[in-house]
Design a protein around this motif. Structure first.
Motif, PDB file in Angstrom:
ATOM      1  N   LEU A  38     -53.587  31.047  77.567  1.00  0.00           N
ATOM      2  CA  LEU A  38     -54.433  30.037  76.931  1.00  0.00           C
ATOM      3  C   LEU A  38     -55.857  30.543  76.717  1.00  0.00           C
ATOM      4  O   LEU A  38     -56.804  29.770  76.700  1.00  0.00           O
ATOM      5  CB  LEU A  38     -54.448  28.769  77.791  1.00  0.00           C
ATOM      6  CG  LEU A  38     -53.076  28.135  78.011  1.00  0.00           C
ATOM      7  CD1 LEU A  38     -53.184  26.944  78.929  1.00  0.00           C
ATOM      8  CD2 LEU A  38     -52.418  27.767  76.704  1.00  0.00           C
ATOM      9  N   GLU A  39     -56.006  31.843  76.530  1.00  0.00           N
ATOM     10  CA  GLU A  39     -57.319  32.434  76.307  1.00  0.00           C
ATOM     11  C   GLU A  39     -57.414  33.048  74.913  1.00  0.00           C
ATOM     12  O   GLU A  39     -56.409  33.461  74.342  1.00  0.00           O
ATOM     13  CB  GLU A  39     -57.601  33.521  77.346  1.00  0.00           C
ATOM     14  CG  GLU A  39     -57.718  32.997  78.748  1.00  0.00           C
ATOM     15  CD  GLU A  39     -57.920  34.099  79.762  1.00  0.00           C
ATOM     16  OE1 GLU A  39     -57.896  35.288  79.393  1.00  0.00           O
ATOM     17  OE2 GLU A  39     -58.083  33.761  80.940  1.00  0.00           O
ATOM     18  N   PRO A  51     -58.932  25.975  73.264  1.00  0.00           N
ATOM     19  CA  PRO A  51     -58.352  24.649  73.050  1.00  0.00           C
ATOM     20  C   PRO A  51     -57.290  24.652  71.946  1.00  0.00           C
ATOM     21  O   PRO A  51     -56.333  23.884  71.994  1.00  0.00           O
ATOM     22  CB  PRO A  51     -59.534  23.775  72.654  1.00  0.00           C
ATOM     23  CG  PRO A  51     -60.751  24.532  73.008  1.00  0.00           C
ATOM     24  CD  PRO A  51     -60.376  25.972  73.067  1.00  0.00           C
ATOM     25  N   ALA A  52     -57.445  25.524  70.953  1.00  0.00           N
ATOM     26  CA  ALA A  52     -56.466  25.592  69.866  1.00  0.00           C
ATOM     27  C   ALA A  52     -55.104  26.032  70.385  1.00  0.00           C
ATOM     28  O   ALA A  52     -54.070  25.519  69.957  1.00  0.00           O
ATOM     29  CB  ALA A  52     -56.962  26.553  68.780  1.00  0.00           C
ATOM     30  N   ARG A  53     -55.085  26.984  71.319  1.00  0.00           N
ATOM     31  CA  ARG A  53     -53.816  27.422  71.895  1.00  0.00           C
ATOM     32  C   ARG A  53     -53.178  26.308  72.716  1.00  0.00           C
ATOM     33  O   ARG A  53     -51.964  26.148  72.709  1.00  0.00           O
ATOM     34  CB  ARG A  53     -54.018  28.658  72.765  1.00  0.00           C
ATOM     35  CG  ARG A  53     -54.221  29.915  71.960  1.00  0.00           C
ATOM     36  CD  ARG A  53     -54.441  31.096  72.889  1.00  0.00           C
ATOM     37  NE  ARG A  53     -54.594  32.303  72.124  1.00  0.00           N
ATOM     38  CZ  ARG A  53     -53.682  33.270  72.086  1.00  0.00           C
ATOM     39  NH1 ARG A  53     -52.594  33.177  72.792  1.00  0.00           N
ATOM     40  NH2 ARG A  53     -53.884  34.335  71.349  1.00  0.00           N
ATOM     41  N   TYR A  98     -54.272  25.622  64.330  1.00  0.00           N
ATOM     42  CA  TYR A  98     -54.386  26.869  65.088  1.00  0.00           C
ATOM     43  C   TYR A  98     -54.684  28.046  64.156  1.00  0.00           C
ATOM     44  O   TYR A  98     -55.593  28.841  64.409  1.00  0.00           O
ATOM     45  CB  TYR A  98     -53.107  27.126  65.876  1.00  0.00           C
ATOM     46  CG  TYR A  98     -53.100  28.455  66.576  1.00  0.00           C
ATOM     47  CD1 TYR A  98     -53.854  28.662  67.723  1.00  0.00           C
ATOM     48  CD2 TYR A  98     -52.359  29.524  66.078  1.00  0.00           C
ATOM     49  CE1 TYR A  98     -53.864  29.894  68.364  1.00  0.00           C
ATOM     50  CE2 TYR A  98     -52.360  30.754  66.711  1.00  0.00           C
ATOM     51  CZ  TYR A  98     -53.111  30.928  67.849  1.00  0.00           C
ATOM     52  OH  TYR A  98     -53.126  32.143  68.474  1.00  0.00           O
ATOM     53  N   LEU A  99     -53.919  28.149  63.078  1.00  0.00           N
ATOM     54  CA  LEU A  99     -54.126  29.261  62.146  1.00  0.00           C
ATOM     55  C   LEU A  99     -55.475  29.161  61.438  1.00  0.00           C
ATOM     56  O   LEU A  99     -56.111  30.177  61.163  1.00  0.00           O
ATOM     57  CB  LEU A  99     -52.985  29.317  61.132  1.00  0.00           C
ATOM     58  CG  LEU A  99     -51.637  29.741  61.709  1.00  0.00           C
ATOM     59  CD1 LEU A  99     -50.542  29.618  60.662  1.00  0.00           C
ATOM     60  CD2 LEU A  99     -51.709  31.154  62.244  1.00  0.00           C
ATOM     61  N   GLY A 100     -55.924  27.931  61.150  1.00  0.00           N
ATOM     62  CA  GLY A 100     -57.252  27.760  60.554  1.00  0.00           C
ATOM     63  C   GLY A 100     -58.343  28.264  61.484  1.00  0.00           C
ATOM     64  O   GLY A 100     -59.305  28.890  61.044  1.00  0.00           O
TER      65      GLY A 100
END
Length: 117
Positions: A38-39, A51-53, A98-100
């Protein structure tokens, strides 16, 4: 025939449950390395919390669990149920966010490299 369907259903539940137990045990005994999951991996914020992950992981796990429950509770055991449109939209939206974020971090990293000092 209904006994065969019931036996097959239980066999699949036992198989998937066993696989789940093995994976959880491997994670707990550090056989599967979860450090850094999660990093942020690259860029300015390298090795900081992402946070995106987290949101992508949670959306994927929840969507998978929901669909699995749909499969288990499906009265037509001969086929997989169609995924609900809302579920596909939520999962696609989560991955798009996430990709954005990845695109934004790559673009900001490229800008910083090209700026004169």
């Amino acid at each position: 025939m209904p006994d065969l369907v019931r036996a097959t259903r239980w066999a699949m539940i036992i198989l998937l449950g066993g696989l789940m137990v093995v994976v959880i045990l491997k994670i707990l005994t550090r056989g599967i390395n979860m450090s850094g999951l999660l990093e942020v991996k690259h860029g300015v914020d390298k090795e900081s919390f992402s946070p995106a992950r987290v949101q992508m992981l949670m959306a994927t796990v929840l969507a998978g669990m929901y669909y699995l429950l749909q499969v288990i509770n499906d009265p037509a055991a001969g086929s997989l149920p169609d995924p609900p449109i809302g579920l596909v939209a939520v999962l696609g939206g989560s991955h798009a966010i996430y990709l954005g974020g990845k695109v934004q971090s790559v673009m900001s990293g490229n800008r910083k490299k090209t700026e004169p000092k």
